[in-house]
Design a protein around this motif. Structure first.
Motif, PDB file in Angstrom:
ATOM      1  N   GLN D 160       0.823  -1.211   0.000  1.00 42.60           N
ATOM      2  CA  GLN D 160       0.000   0.000   0.000  1.00 42.60           C
ATOM      3  C   GLN D 160       0.856   1.259   0.000  1.00 42.60           C
ATOM      4  OE1 GLN D 160      -2.326  -1.208   3.408  1.00 42.60           O
ATOM      5  NE2 GLN D 160      -4.212  -1.355   2.175  1.00 42.60           N
ATOM      6  N   TRP D 161       2.036   1.135   0.580  1.00 43.96           N
ATOM      7  CA  TRP D 161       2.927   2.293   0.608  1.00 43.96           C
ATOM      8  C   TRP D 161       3.775   2.402  -0.656  1.00 43.96           C
ATOM      9  CZ3 TRP D 161       3.506   6.854   2.390  1.00 43.96           C
ATOM     10  CH2 TRP D 161       4.766   7.493   2.378  1.00 43.96           C
ATOM     11  N   VAL D 162       4.339   1.290  -1.124  1.00 46.32           N
ATOM     12  CA  VAL D 162       5.280   1.393  -2.255  1.00 46.32           C
ATOM     13  C   VAL D 162       4.625   1.185  -3.618  1.00 46.32           C
ATOM     14  CG1 VAL D 162       7.228   0.656  -0.798  1.00 46.32           C
ATOM     15  CG2 VAL D 162       6.023  -1.039  -2.215  1.00 46.32           C
ATOM     16  N   ALA D 163       3.475   0.548  -3.663  1.00 48.89           N
ATOM     17  CA  ALA D 163       2.824   0.286  -4.959  1.00 48.89           C
ATOM     18  C   ALA D 163       1.317   0.219  -4.745  1.00 48.89           C
ATOM     19  CB  ALA D 163       3.349  -1.021  -5.561  1.00 48.89           C
ATOM     20  N   PRO D 164       0.731   1.295  -4.283  1.00 47.75           N
ATOM     21  CA  PRO D 164      -0.683   1.261  -3.879  1.00 47.75           C
ATOM     22  C   PRO D 164      -1.622   0.821  -5.007  1.00 47.75           C
ATOM     23  CG  PRO D 164       0.165   3.525  -3.949  1.00 47.75           C
ATOM     24  CD  PRO D 164       1.337   2.635  -4.071  1.00 47.75           C
ATOM     25  N   GLU D 165      -1.243   1.106  -6.238  1.00 46.46           N
ATOM     26  CA  GLU D 165      -2.117   0.718  -7.353  1.00 46.46           C
ATOM     27  C   GLU D 165      -2.191  -0.791  -7.499  1.00 46.46           C
ATOM     28  OE1 GLU D 165       0.898   1.737  -7.509  1.00 46.46           O
ATOM     29  OE2 GLU D 165       1.955   0.399  -8.885  1.00 46.46           O
ATOM     30  N   GLN D 166      -1.294  -1.510  -6.836  1.00 40.09           N
ATOM     31  CA  GLN D 166      -1.262  -2.960  -6.963  1.00 40.09           C
ATOM     32  C   GLN D 166      -2.190  -3.664  -5.964  1.00 40.09           C
ATOM     33  OE1 GLN D 166       0.104  -4.612  -9.267  1.00 40.09           O
ATOM     34  NE2 GLN D 166       1.877  -3.504 -10.051  1.00 40.09           N
ATOM     35  N   VAL D 167      -2.726  -2.953  -5.020  1.00 40.65           N
ATOM     36  CA  VAL D 167      -3.580  -3.586  -4.020  1.00 40.65           C
ATOM     37  C   VAL D 167      -5.055  -3.413  -4.396  1.00 40.65           C
ATOM     38  CG1 VAL D 167      -4.205  -3.661  -1.573  1.00 40.65           C
ATOM     39  CG2 VAL D 167      -1.848  -3.151  -2.251  1.00 40.65           C
ATOM     40  N   ARG D 168      -5.751  -4.515  -4.482  1.00 41.77           N
ATOM     41  CA  ARG D 168      -7.194  -4.462  -4.770  1.00 41.77           C
ATOM     42  C   ARG D 168      -7.910  -4.217  -3.439  1.00 41.77           C
ATOM     43  NH1 ARG D 168      -3.340  -6.298  -8.364  1.00 41.77           N
ATOM     44  NH2 ARG D 168      -4.276  -7.147 -10.281  1.00 41.77           N
ATOM     45  N   GLU D 169      -8.111  -2.965  -3.111  1.00 43.20           N
ATOM     46  CA  GLU D 169      -8.679  -2.622  -1.802  1.00 43.20           C
ATOM     47  C   GLU D 169     -10.068  -3.234  -1.639  1.00 43.20           C
ATOM     48  OE1 GLU D 169      -7.200  -0.932   0.685  1.00 43.20           O
ATOM     49  OE2 GLU D 169      -5.339  -0.436  -0.383  1.00 43.20           O
ATOM     50  N   GLU D 170     -10.795  -3.309  -2.736  1.00 40.41           N
ATOM     51  CA  GLU D 170     -12.178  -3.772  -2.662  1.00 40.41           C
ATOM     52  C   GLU D 170     -12.272  -5.265  -2.330  1.00 40.41           C
ATOM     53  OE1 GLU D 170     -10.454  -3.057  -5.274  1.00 40.41           O
ATOM     54  OE2 GLU D 170     -10.815  -4.531  -6.859  1.00 40.41           O
ATOM     55  N   ARG D 171     -11.150  -5.952  -2.431  1.00 38.04           N
ATOM     56  CA  ARG D 171     -11.207  -7.386  -2.119  1.00 38.04           C
ATOM     57  C   ARG D 171     -10.604  -7.710  -0.753  1.00 38.04           C
ATOM     58  NH1 ARG D 171      -8.541  -9.449  -7.677  1.00 38.04           N
ATOM     59  NH2 ARG D 171      -9.881  -8.301  -9.127  1.00 38.04           N
ATOM     60  N   LEU D 172     -10.209  -6.734  -0.011  1.00 37.13           N
ATOM     61  CA  LEU D 172      -9.526  -7.007   1.261  1.00 37.13           C
ATOM     62  C   LEU D 172     -10.421  -7.755   2.232  1.00 37.13           C
ATOM     63  CD1 LEU D 172      -7.433  -3.764   1.879  1.00 37.13           C
ATOM     64  CD2 LEU D 172      -6.631  -6.038   1.222  1.00 37.13           C
ATOM     65  N   GLU D 173     -11.687  -7.394   2.265  1.00 38.30           N
ATOM     66  CA  GLU D 173     -12.578  -8.072   3.207  1.00 38.30           C
ATOM     67  C   GLU D 173     -12.727  -9.547   2.838  1.00 38.30           C
ATOM     68  OE1 GLU D 173     -13.537  -6.920   6.012  1.00 38.30           O
ATOM     69  OE2 GLU D 173     -12.600  -4.988   5.555  1.00 38.30           O
ATOM     70  N   ASP D 174     -12.937  -9.781   1.550  1.00 39.37           N
ATOM     71  CA  ASP D 174     -13.042 -11.180   1.113  1.00 39.37           C
ATOM     72  C   ASP D 174     -11.746 -11.936   1.376  1.00 39.37           C
ATOM     73  OD1 ASP D 174     -15.596 -10.792   0.327  1.00 39.37           O
ATOM     74  OD2 ASP D 174     -15.219 -10.940  -1.827  1.00 39.37           O
ATOM     75  N   ALA D 175     -10.666 -11.267   1.100  1.00 40.22           N
ATOM     76  CA  ALA D 175      -9.368 -11.909   1.329  1.00 40.22           C
ATOM     77  C   ALA D 175      -9.245 -12.333   2.785  1.00 40.22           C
ATOM     78  CB  ALA D 175      -8.241 -10.954   0.945  1.00 40.22           C
ATOM     79  N   ALA D 176      -9.660 -11.460   3.672  1.00 39.79           N
ATOM     80  CA  ALA D 176      -9.563 -11.762   5.100  1.00 39.79           C
ATOM     81  C   ALA D 176     -10.523 -12.877   5.499  1.00 39.79           C
ATOM     82  CB  ALA D 176      -9.841 -10.497   5.912  1.00 39.79           C
ATOM     83  N   ALA D 177     -11.684 -12.874   4.894  1.00 36.19           N
ATOM     84  CA  ALA D 177     -12.722 -13.817   5.309  1.00 36.19           C
ATOM     85  C   ALA D 177     -12.306 -15.271   5.090  1.00 36.19           C
ATOM     86  CB  ALA D 177     -14.018 -13.518   4.550  1.00 36.19           C
ATOM     87  N   GLU D 178     -11.612 -15.523   4.029  1.00 33.01           N
ATOM     88  CA  GLU D 178     -11.224 -16.908   3.722  1.00 33.01           C
ATOM     89  C   GLU D 178      -9.778 -17.226   4.115  1.00 33.01           C
ATOM     90  OE1 GLU D 178     -12.056 -18.273  -0.144  1.00 33.01           O
ATOM     91  OE2 GLU D 178     -14.183 -17.745  -0.093  1.00 33.01           O
ATOM     92  N   ALA D 179      -9.114 -16.278   4.735  1.00 30.37           N
ATOM     93  CA  ALA D 179      -7.705 -16.484   5.073  1.00 30.37           C
ATOM     94  C   ALA D 179      -7.539 -17.493   6.199  1.00 30.37           C
ATOM     95  CB  ALA D 179      -7.072 -15.156   5.471  1.00 30.37           C
ATOM     96  N   ALA D 180      -6.380 -18.137   6.207  1.00 37.90           N
ATOM     97  CA  ALA D 180      -6.002 -18.966   7.349  1.00 37.90           C
ATOM     98  C   ALA D 180      -5.417 -18.081   8.434  1.00 37.90           C
ATOM     99  CB  ALA D 180      -4.969 -20.003   6.918  1.00 37.90           C
ATOM    100  N   ALA D 181      -5.507 -18.543   9.644  1.00 37.32           N
ATOM    101  CA  ALA D 181      -4.952 -17.755  10.742  1.00 37.32           C
ATOM    102  C   ALA D 181      -3.440 -17.921  10.818  1.00 37.32           C
ATOM    103  CB  ALA D 181      -5.587 -18.186  12.060  1.00 37.32           C
TER     104      ALA D 181
END
Lengths: 243, 243, 243, 243, 243, 243
Positions: D160-181
């Motif tokens: 987010q700091w060095v290449a913010p255009e590379q992060v799909r912000e809109e998918r962060l919640e989904d990414a977190a929802a299915e992530a492993a701990a």
């Protein structure tokens, strides 16, 4: 069929399943015998057997450089590492198997190749590529085998019969004079030496001055008979290589 | 000196620094030319040059099986992997260098070996083992090189001159009829094909029916002259291999 | 899709079968052009083609270090052995094939990689992993290819168009003054030299002072057109890789 | 100096002894972060440190494909075997050492490379080629390291700091929802799993939705400080590599 | 000194130049003898000789898994490839040589290892790493060697003496009943078989029911005497390994 | 079953699917502990677990020489390269899998082996040969793991319990006096040292004088419990190795 002289269409027509691959070495054989001795003798035995065999068989070019670092102190000796030798033989045989030629005898003329060829044969056979068996001609001549030496009476006699122009007859006495009696330097049934110059001043083991073309003729006949019998057994053997 | 026919004592006496190593392939050359074409032609050029060269030079046995998987769909073709081929050539040359024979020309008769030999030569030269240069005879014949093909007019002509009994003259018309015009299948200067059966029905490229023994004689002379000139340059070149 | 910038979910959705892998080298290109020239140019051609291609295609990161030991006497040049380079490219392509991306063009910007890439492509294609073809952009630009050299007019022009800030214009005259006219040192159609410092004092071959951005624009167009045509052919080619 | 942008004459003039080699991976980082994450982050840390270091240092191109077979079930992931990765890194470093650049830090962005890089560094150091030390940026950020995960809060913040255009912000919640701990599947302090799909449905470990560019800025600063301190230590270290 | 039980400080103090490395195999030895037979016997001979030798000597741990694919059809048999076996032995010996322990006897208990060990010994000796000689105990017992077989009277007897609890006496008759008389399947002095199950139903060759502990005691004495004599010869031999 | 003591017929009857392979190292462990420490401890844990496990399990011979070049400056330390170690372990496990014993735990006693064993396990598991998991006993003992060191209180205590005659009690104070407090030489969370002599004068890390046999008994129990739990999990795990 001599593969070198055949065309691909002729190979296709003869539908061979059997191949004979001569394997030699280019290495010192004393002052009286040529560096190519092990190729010349392997080819002679291979050709004599193929000529008489009544089956389609392919005789490939000889593999001319083998495992011979043991003679490295004698000029002109060539060698490759055992690893590279095994790979070269193995892949050459595998290319034959690609065409359905998957019963292969490696007709060997050099003692230093024996272990490596047995290892290659096992691998090709076990992985189902080709049923591959090494045959070392001077191990198949019965009691004469005991006199083999190196550039000694057995090899010299065979050369006198199959390639007499290659034997320097005038140097046989000198060759014998500086020869070692046996191969190696033994303690407790263990050879302390790795290289031939450690125990032979001129690279010869055994007395080549006792050789004769007549004996060579007999040796060739014995080796050829043995090889033909082996080829028949291999052709008839029930074997699914993968099993 | 033909190394196969020489003894180690003769090599020692001639004190050679220069070696010629023929490198061929055992592979399909159409219905009219033998599987051994690339060995036969490489040996012919190597021998002609060694005969005329006025320097001590060792001519080793030919390496008979090369990088030829591209012809694998044609029966009888033999090959090893590029890795194994490179190792076999490299170690063979290194064994010569052990004896001080450290300027080496690899006289090559097969297009598929070219890249691998150049890689081997670079490695042997850079690591200081031996100054080693590959010479592919059909690249050294001037404008004729453009007609090389495979089993085409150039190779066939050379065979007609050096080994006429090996050319099936009666099949030349058929060989030509099914031959491809050029090697490969090209889009955007890029060859889409890896194997010869993809673009040639009988394995031939070029028209062998236009070959003649006279042309073969000229080709041999051209290739031999080129090789001699190269050997002289290599013998005279100021080079410390390790530099 | 630029693979570096895509996510795995986006790759899954686009269902690509086609990949473009830029392959370069980090090596001297004279006093006027950057060590990254071969990566920059390969990426430029790859990107221009992918941008215009109307098919799903993956553009991977460039492989930045290649077969360039020939420039080792010029500081900053990096290289790996041909063996390692082949393995790195081969396994990278195989990982794409694991995802069904099994038609691959290696877009190459370095002459020293050509042989190794062709060998890799053959192996991947023959063993059924992926139909893989190398494309060297400067071999696909028609007659201009003859002027390629090294750091010469062709590469310099392309840089002037795609990365003008990378060309030291003020050194072009010096670069030209010490440049070699041709690559290598030739006798009998055979290159006696293995390394560029043997024949070029500053690493340049050809005259970069004749380059221009306009010419670079034309070169990029020519190479891009060729690559697109190739990609179309490869996408459409009837091929079962295993055959 | 960015080696890709420099010329060989500029390298010669700067007389560097120190090099920074970014090493990454092209592999899945969840639905929200790009396949190039490990290259982007390694380059960011490497560049930030080189910019601030007050010594001549060469920054080479990043090695873009690493040891990542563990992510092979996620489309677009590329990898090579550990053997090939080690060889590619080792020989690349050795080529730098040829120019006297023999103190090298491998700035690594991928956990799967850690063991292989340590093995390479040991070998290069012990055989006297170059004193070579791997530095994995996310192991050098203190307590934050514990939250690393995969495509988790640490990596996402840095992006987010060095290449913010590379992060799909809109998918962060989904990414977190299915992530492993946590990474792996543990019994008796032993990980039973080898591949990430065995324990994470979308390839993510940790919660990327807690990331922020501010945190990324702090992480970059921490990693950069650590790398600069390391480079100083390596430059000053008394070491004869051969010892 | 038993290296496993010694400390590094004790090794330093004893200043050994001589090492004994037992090499075995974990493989079937019929229904009556354990899979560890070749390790147990090699260790027994090695220990007996080291105990009596009046020189500083290091006895390393036994290498327990060897070249035994030939027994792969019998459950529990373990093996590695000849390549890997050679590398493991070679590097183990090289690590001893690093400490100045550069005269090494490989005390071998398995026929399948013989060729590989001889190859390793040659390489280590020729490259100057360590003067290394393999000693296969059952080849050093004079006429008894002819009765060796596999799990036959010689091995069984030695086990009865050194590890009597390991011999299933109640199965000796059965073991003998299904045993093969000789190793292999021979035509023309050539073994057509690669694997023991091809010629022995229970993996035994020779008649173990004729074995006795008394004979085992004699065999151990004979092998130990031979090994001691060899160790003395190797310790005294004038050898510069590099020559 | 202890494979070394079993016969092939007994293995056949027990139909095991599970194997335990102890893996150690022969390397310095300070002036007070034997070079065989890592083998002795790995065997002790492996045997204790196999004794209590209520499933058919094969316990193979220990692999005695590992990745330990880091201790090469201390006499008597043996090692092989990581490549060779991986190959030896991998092929040994593959030979077990040939008999259907395809769930394997590598019970490891040496820190230097950890990375290599994980790499081997991944490869065997992914290619479907055998589900193979390394277990390093001192990583499975909970908080005690933090005190591991090298020849420190944890290893010394275990030795005092399982092989008390192997601990030189009279040297414990000296061992402690010259020991390093921690493994390595750290800057920026990065270890600058590759070899143990760089940071420990006598090869010891941690204070062995605090060890006791009682603590050793507890450690053995903890490690054994952990291993049994792991073996149960591996035996029950639903896994098709090829998936």
């Amino acid at each position: 069929m001599d593969l070198r002289a055949g065309t691909w269409t002729e190979v296709r027509e003869s539908e061979p399943e059997l191949a004979v691959v001569p394997v030699g070495s280019t290495e010192q054989h004393g002052p009286h015998a040529p560096l190519g001795t092990d190729v010349i003798t392997a080819e002679a035995v291979a050709d004599a057997a193929c000529d008489r065999l009544e089956r389609p068989v392919v005789r490939t070019p000889a593999i001319p450089i083998g495992v011979a670092e043991e003679h490295r102190e004698f000029p002109g000796t060539m060698w490759v590492s055992p690893e590279t030798f095994r790979a070269y033989v193995r892949e050459s045989v595998a290319s034959l198997a690609h065409h359905g030629i998957d019963r292969v005898v490696l007709v060997n003329g050099h003692g230093g190749n024996v272990g490596a060829l047995r290892e290659v044969g096992a691998r090709l056979t076990r992985d189902g590529t080709a049923y591959t068996v090494p045959f070392t001609w001077f191990d198949a001549i019965g009691d004469e085998a005991a006199e083999m030496g190196h550039g000694g009476p057995v090899e010299t006699a065979l050369l006198q019969w199959v390639a007499p122009e290659q034997v320097r007859e005038e140097r046989l006495e000198d060759a014998a004079a500086e020869a070692a009696a046996t191969w190696g330097e033994w303690v407790s049934h263990t050879n302390l030496a790795y290289d031939s110059h450690e125990f032979s001043a001129n690279g010869v083991v055994g007395d080549p001055s006792t050789a004769s073309a007549d004996r060579g003729e007999e040796l060739l006949a014995a080796a050829t008979d043995a090889l033909i019998e082996l080829l028949e057994a291999i052709a008839e053997r029930e074997c699914s290589p993968e099993a």
